[in-house]
Design a protein around this motif. Structure first.
Motif, PDB file in Angstrom:
ATOM      1  N   CYS A 115      74.549  43.935  39.941  1.00  0.00           N
ATOM      2  CA  CYS A 115      73.716  45.385  40.571  1.00  0.00           C
ATOM      3  C   CYS A 115      73.013  45.677  39.302  1.00  0.00           C
ATOM      4  O   CYS A 115      71.757  46.374  39.729  1.00  0.00           O
ATOM      5  N   GLY A 116      73.104  45.310  37.830  1.00  0.00           N
ATOM      6  CA  GLY A 116      72.337  45.988  36.926  1.00  0.00           C
ATOM      7  C   GLY A 116      73.270  46.805  36.074  1.00  0.00           C
ATOM      8  O   GLY A 116      74.251  47.482  36.752  1.00  0.00           O
ATOM      9  N   THR A 117      72.708  46.975  34.964  1.00  0.00           N
ATOM     10  CA  THR A 117      73.573  48.206  34.321  1.00  0.00           C
ATOM     11  C   THR A 117      72.623  48.779  33.187  1.00  0.00           C
ATOM     12  O   THR A 117      71.556  48.604  33.160  1.00  0.00           O
ATOM     13  N   ILE A 118      73.271  49.575  32.085  1.00  0.00           N
ATOM     14  CA  ILE A 118      72.536  50.296  30.935  1.00  0.00           C
ATOM     15  C   ILE A 118      72.041  49.103  29.914  1.00  0.00           C
ATOM     16  O   ILE A 118      73.030  48.122  29.581  1.00  0.00           O
ATOM     17  N   ASP A 119      71.058  49.066  29.580  1.00  0.00           N
ATOM     18  CA  ASP A 119      70.623  48.566  28.342  1.00  0.00           C
ATOM     19  C   ASP A 119      71.242  48.765  27.164  1.00  0.00           C
ATOM     20  O   ASP A 119      70.747  49.896  26.575  1.00  0.00           O
ATOM     21  N   ILE A 120      72.292  48.423  26.572  1.00  0.00           N
ATOM     22  CA  ILE A 120      72.766  48.337  25.452  1.00  0.00           C
ATOM     23  C   ILE A 120      72.197  48.667  24.183  1.00  0.00           C
ATOM     24  O   ILE A 120      72.192  49.608  23.464  1.00  0.00           O
ATOM     25  N   PHE A 131      67.524  50.909  32.202  1.00  0.00           N
ATOM     26  CA  PHE A 131      68.076  50.032  33.101  1.00  0.00           C
ATOM     27  C   PHE A 131      67.821  48.690  33.112  1.00  0.00           C
ATOM     28  O   PHE A 131      66.909  48.187  32.824  1.00  0.00           O
ATOM     29  N   GLU A 132      68.953  47.777  32.972  1.00  0.00           N
ATOM     30  CA  GLU A 132      68.867  46.511  32.723  1.00  0.00           C
ATOM     31  C   GLU A 132      68.967  45.606  34.032  1.00  0.00           C
ATOM     32  O   GLU A 132      70.015  45.721  34.438  1.00  0.00           O
ATOM     33  N   PRO A 133      68.054  45.123  34.652  1.00  0.00           N
ATOM     34  CA  PRO A 133      68.234  44.659  36.220  1.00  0.00           C
ATOM     35  C   PRO A 133      69.283  43.561  36.342  1.00  0.00           C
ATOM     36  O   PRO A 133      69.430  42.821  35.326  1.00  0.00           O
ATOM     37  N   GLY A 134      69.990  43.367  37.505  1.00  0.00           N
ATOM     38  CA  GLY A 134      70.942  42.622  37.534  1.00  0.00           C
ATOM     39  C   GLY A 134      70.462  41.333  38.701  1.00  0.00           C
ATOM     40  O   GLY A 134      68.995  41.176  38.670  1.00  0.00           O
TER      41      GLY A 134
END
Length: 346
Positions: A115-120, A131-134
């Motif tokens: 789904c994507g997640t936070i760009d650490i 947002f880091e796309p999945g």
């Protein structure tokens, strides 16, 4: 400004060179013509060319127009519609042409990867929530392929089916709310010996193709010979099928354009519903998918009206995975549907 990206030709077996497995090829083509059919589940023996056929189809399809640098593969029109409140002028956008995205989902993928997640990295070094796309973002306007989908976690299968049905992926993570387009053809494959999907999930796939190992010795020899020729000199082999590939490509493009013009008569629609009722199909997905798939087939055959032959060719694909399982029943699901079809239509 238009930019053409000429990517190096990948070593992919030509779609038109694949021998047999007509049911699988038809199911894939129909989903490409009308992605709203809902994807396809392909179940069959190991080594029957499931992955090869799916990659071949993605390579066969024409390039799509995208906004250069857009992480969701959006077209200029999509960007314009999404950002019209900002008064975006789509004539000033840089345009690229890319191959249809073909994303393969590994079995070990996590929900964040899908789904994507936070760009650490940005969060740690810049203090910015980004947002880091999945994989759902990468698959937009393309094909998302899950091999051994029957071994994938049911929760992930549910996420994929929801995104495929709605055309959107919604992510709520650590105070960030993201909604991005996620229109793709979902293709799942698997070996029935390794287990089936739950009926609730299986029902949400539009079509269900069954493929079996070729038994004819002459065909088996032919398949081995073709594969050997491809491995020996794949560039010449691909070139020899270029004309056939282009012919199918143009048929698909034309079918996509003419799909909205295809009609199905009220009498046939009534018989479709009667068929689903006689077979005791739960819900209305069966009716809807038969209507859509038959229109896609008629459009592919360059006709503007659905006929009984269209329905006969696709009814088993649309209904075999929606039949209620009876362990005491000996008749094959395909034969049961065919018998009911002949009784109602003929």
């Amino acid at each position: 400004m238009t930019i053409n990206t000429n990517q190096e030709r990948k070593k992919i077996f030509p779609f038109t060179a694949i021998i047999g497995q007509e049911e699988m090829k038809l199911a894939l083509i129909l989903n490409v013509i009308d992605p709203k059919i809902g994807g396809v589940m392909i179940m069959g023996d190991r080594g029957t060319g499931k992955s090869t056929t799916i990659r071949a189809l993605a390579d066969l399809l024409p390039e799509i127009e995208v906004v250069t640098g857009d992480i969701y593969n959006c077209s200029p029109d999509e960007i314009y519609k999404q950002d019209n409140e900002k008064n975006v002028n789509n004539s000033n956008l840089n345009i690229s042409h890319i191959k249809i995205p073909m994303v393969e989902l590994p079995l070990g993928a996590t929900e964040d990867r899908v789904c994507g997640t936070i760009d650490i990295e940005k969060a740690l070094f810049e203090g910015i929530k980004s947002f880091e796309p999945g994989l759902l973002a990468k698959a937009n306007r393309g094909i998302l392929y899950v091999d051994e989908v029957n071994l994938l976690d049911d929760h992930l299968v549910d996420i994929l089916l929801d995104a495929a049905a709605s055309g959107w992926n919604i992510v709520e993570r650590e105070g960030i709310s993201i909604k991005h387009p996620s229109n793709f053809v979902l293709v799942g494959s698997g070996n029935p010996e390794e287990g089936e999907l739950r009926p609730q999930l299986l029902d949400r796939f539009g079509l269900h193709a069954e493929i079996k190992t070729v038994k004819d010795p002459l065909l088996r020899v032919k398949i081995v010979e073709e594969r050997s020729l491809f491995e020996e000199n794949y560039q010449n082999y691909i070139q020899s099928y270029q004309q056939e590939q282009e012919k199918i490509r143009q048929k698909i493009v034309k079918a996509q354009k003419n799909l909205s013009k295809v009609q199905i008569s009220n009498s046939l629609q009534l018989k479709i519903s009667e068929l689903c009722s006689v077979l005791d199909i739960d819900g209305l997905r069966g009716d809807i998918v038969i209507n859509r798939a038959s229109k896609a087939l008629a459009s592919y055959e360059e006709r503007y009206n659905v006929n009984i032959n269209d329905l006969e060719r696709i009814c088993i694909l649309c209904l075999r995975h929606r039949l209620k399982k009876d362990p005491l029943e000996t008749i094959d699901s395909g034969k049961k549907i065919q018998q009911a079809f002949e009784k109602i239509f003929k």
